[in-house]
Design a protein around this motif. Structure first.
Motif, PDB file in Angstrom:
ATOM      1  N   GLN A  54       0.829  -1.209   0.000  1.00 14.38           N
ATOM      2  CA  GLN A  54       0.000   0.000   0.000  1.00 14.38           C
ATOM      3  C   GLN A  54       0.858   1.251   0.000  1.00 14.38           C
ATOM      4  O   GLN A  54       1.875   1.324   0.691  1.00 14.38           O
ATOM      5  CB  GLN A  54      -0.898  -0.029   1.247  1.00 14.38           C
ATOM      6  N   GLU A  55       0.445   2.241  -0.772  1.00 16.51           N
ATOM      7  CA  GLU A  55       1.101   3.550  -0.776  1.00 16.51           C
ATOM      8  C   GLU A  55       0.334   4.463   0.179  1.00 16.51           C
ATOM      9  O   GLU A  55      -0.778   4.891  -0.109  1.00 16.51           O
ATOM     10  CB  GLU A  55       1.099   4.148  -2.190  1.00 16.51           C
ATOM     11  N   ALA A  56       0.925   4.721   1.343  1.00 10.10           N
ATOM     12  CA  ALA A  56       0.273   5.577   2.332  1.00 10.10           C
ATOM     13  C   ALA A  56       0.416   7.048   1.938  1.00 10.10           C
ATOM     14  O   ALA A  56       1.328   7.422   1.200  1.00 10.10           O
ATOM     15  CB  ALA A  56       0.886   5.339   3.698  1.00 10.10           C
ATOM     16  N   LYS A  57      -0.468   7.891   2.452  1.00  7.36           N
ATOM     17  CA  LYS A  57      -0.422   9.318   2.163  1.00  7.36           C
ATOM     18  C   LYS A  57       0.350  10.094   3.227  1.00  7.36           C
ATOM     19  O   LYS A  57       0.897  11.162   2.949  1.00  7.36           O
ATOM     20  CB  LYS A  57      -1.849   9.868   2.048  1.00  7.36           C
ATOM     21  N   SER A  58       0.369   9.571   4.437  1.00  3.13           N
ATOM     22  CA  SER A  58       1.155  10.171   5.521  1.00  3.13           C
ATOM     23  C   SER A  58       1.600   9.037   6.431  1.00  3.13           C
ATOM     24  O   SER A  58       1.053   7.933   6.366  1.00  3.13           O
ATOM     25  CB  SER A  58       0.338  11.209   6.304  1.00  3.13           C
ATOM     26  N   LYS A 111       2.654  -0.625   4.403  1.00  6.90           N
ATOM     27  CA  LYS A 111       2.884   0.727   3.889  1.00  6.90           C
ATOM     28  C   LYS A 111       4.317   0.815   3.364  1.00  6.90           C
ATOM     29  O   LYS A 111       5.243   1.221   4.062  1.00  6.90           O
ATOM     30  CB  LYS A 111       2.625   1.752   4.991  1.00  6.90           C
ATOM     31  N   ASN A 113       5.883   2.680   1.308  1.00  6.39           N
ATOM     32  CA  ASN A 113       6.570   3.960   1.105  1.00  6.39           C
ATOM     33  C   ASN A 113       6.820   4.690   2.428  1.00  6.39           C
ATOM     34  O   ASN A 113       7.024   5.907   2.454  1.00  6.39           O
ATOM     35  CB  ASN A 113       5.756   4.851   0.164  1.00  6.39           C
ATOM     36  N   LEU A 117       8.108   8.685   3.034  1.00  5.16           N
ATOM     37  CA  LEU A 117       7.196   9.638   3.673  1.00  5.16           C
ATOM     38  C   LEU A 117       7.810  10.202   4.947  1.00  5.16           C
ATOM     39  O   LEU A 117       7.683  11.392   5.236  1.00  5.16           O
ATOM     40  CB  LEU A 117       5.869   8.948   4.009  1.00  5.16           C
TER      41      LEU A 117
END
Length: 361
Positions: A54-58, A111, A113, A117
């Protein structure tokens, strides 16, 4: 609740897929479609784990709860294959349309990334250095970490920025990262807490089926301590009439392994976790189930759970007071919790600059 008394599941904590509170439909199994052998005995069911990248946003979560001693945390994974039946993070799977039951421990989101991040967030001018906790929700060293190495990537970034870190885990895999943690600890930037619920394999096998066995966790405490890394033990959760009798033995074993700090947390049963735990009790401790729940309710003001800050971790009443006194006496006897130094914040700096970040105030 979707209860399936005929399901024989190997290596899982939950015994069913508890209906999430946001679902419109309940799940039920048809006994006619159970997997039986020629003698009518139930064939063992194996549920494979699926890990989604999964590519997390934060990546840094901010905490505002007054009874939790940290402000920042990172959870590299959503869901946890360890399958601890009591895990208070189980209800978070309901927010993504999955069950807090078997789905939580067999459908895990990684996650990937996280490190990128984190570098971005630590480099922000608005970032104020604080201790970052790994393992506040789900375990950062669950089985998927062995290959994905997301947690190790996070530690590499934290070391690069000299940002302090505190880790909580039930896995011996944490020893793999002793090189990074050892260097950070030498600067006063790292500590590790190993969670030990029971010293007995027969309890751990069903209570937390895919976490490291108790001996391996204590071995991890010793190896971390021998590497100069401050290490403590969390007796968490304490389950009345099942694991509470081991409180003193766990503290003593932790001290013998090199732990210098210890803490305990009373069993918490928020939202869907209550029904999942009651189902687990009915299968593994049928003769003791009512007694366990009775004591727990006496420690929660007549309810199975009390969410009030300051009460949810320890409980109230005679049993709660006795547990507290026993714990403090065990720590005193084993010379634990004599001194605990805060991790340093003053060494934080942006990589390649050599300059420390100025205070915001």
């Amino acid at each position: 609740m979707s209860h399936d008394p005929l399901l024989n599941i190997k290596g899982r904590g939950a015994l069913s897929n508890e209906r999430a509170r946001f679902e419109e439909w309940a799940r039920e199994s048809d006994p006619e479609y159970q997997n039986l052998d020629e003698n009518g005995a139930l064939v063992e069911t194996k549920i494979r784990t699926t890990v989604w990248l999964q590519e997390a946003k934060s990546i840094i979560s901010r905490n505002t709860s007054p009874d939790i001693p940290f402000d920042y945390s990172i959870n590299p994974f959503q869901g946890c294959e360890h399958g601890c039946i009591y895990c208070f993070a189980r209800p978070t799977h309901a927010y993504i349309g999955l069950s807090p039951g078997l789905d939580f421990e067999s459908k895990v989101f990684a996650k990937v990334n996280s490190a990128d991040l984190l570098r971005k967030e630590l480099s922000s001018k608005s970032y104020a250095p604080k201790v970052i906790v790994l393992g506040a929700n789900t375990d950062p060293y669950q089985p998927a970490e062995r290959e994905l190495r997301i947690t190790r990537g996070i530690l590499e970034i934290l070391e690069e920025f000299n940002n302090p870190v505190s880790i909580t885990t039930k896995s011996g895999l944490v020893v793999r990262d002793s090189d990074i943690l050892g260097r950070m600890a030498a600067k006063g930037l790292a500590r590790v807490f190993v969670s030990v619920t029971s010293l007995r394999n027969e309890i751990s096998r069903t209570l937390e089926p895919r976490a490291s066995v108790p001996k391996r966790r204590l071995d991890a405490v010793k190896k971390l301590s021998d590497s100069g890394i401050p290490v403590g033990v969390l007796v968490a959760p304490v389950i009345p009439a099942i694991t509470d009798e081991e409180l003193e033995a766990i503290v003593a074993a932790a001290a013998n392994a090199g732990a210098t700090t210890a803490a305990y947390i009373l069993l918490r049963l928020p939202l869907e976790v209550a029904d999942l735990f009651k189902e687990w009790l009915s299968i593994h401790y049928p003769q003791r189930a009512k007694h366990v729940l009775s004591i727990l309710s006496q420690m929660r003001g007549g309810n199975l759970y009390d969410s009030r800050f300051g009460k949810r971790m320890r409980g109230t009443g005679v049993f709660a007071d006795l547990l507290r006194d026993r714990f403090h006496l065990a720590c005193k006897k084993n010379f634990i919790n004599l001194e605990r130094k805060d991790l340093r914040l003053d060494l934080f700096s942006l990589p390649n600059t050599g300059s420390q970040q100025m205070s915001l105030f």
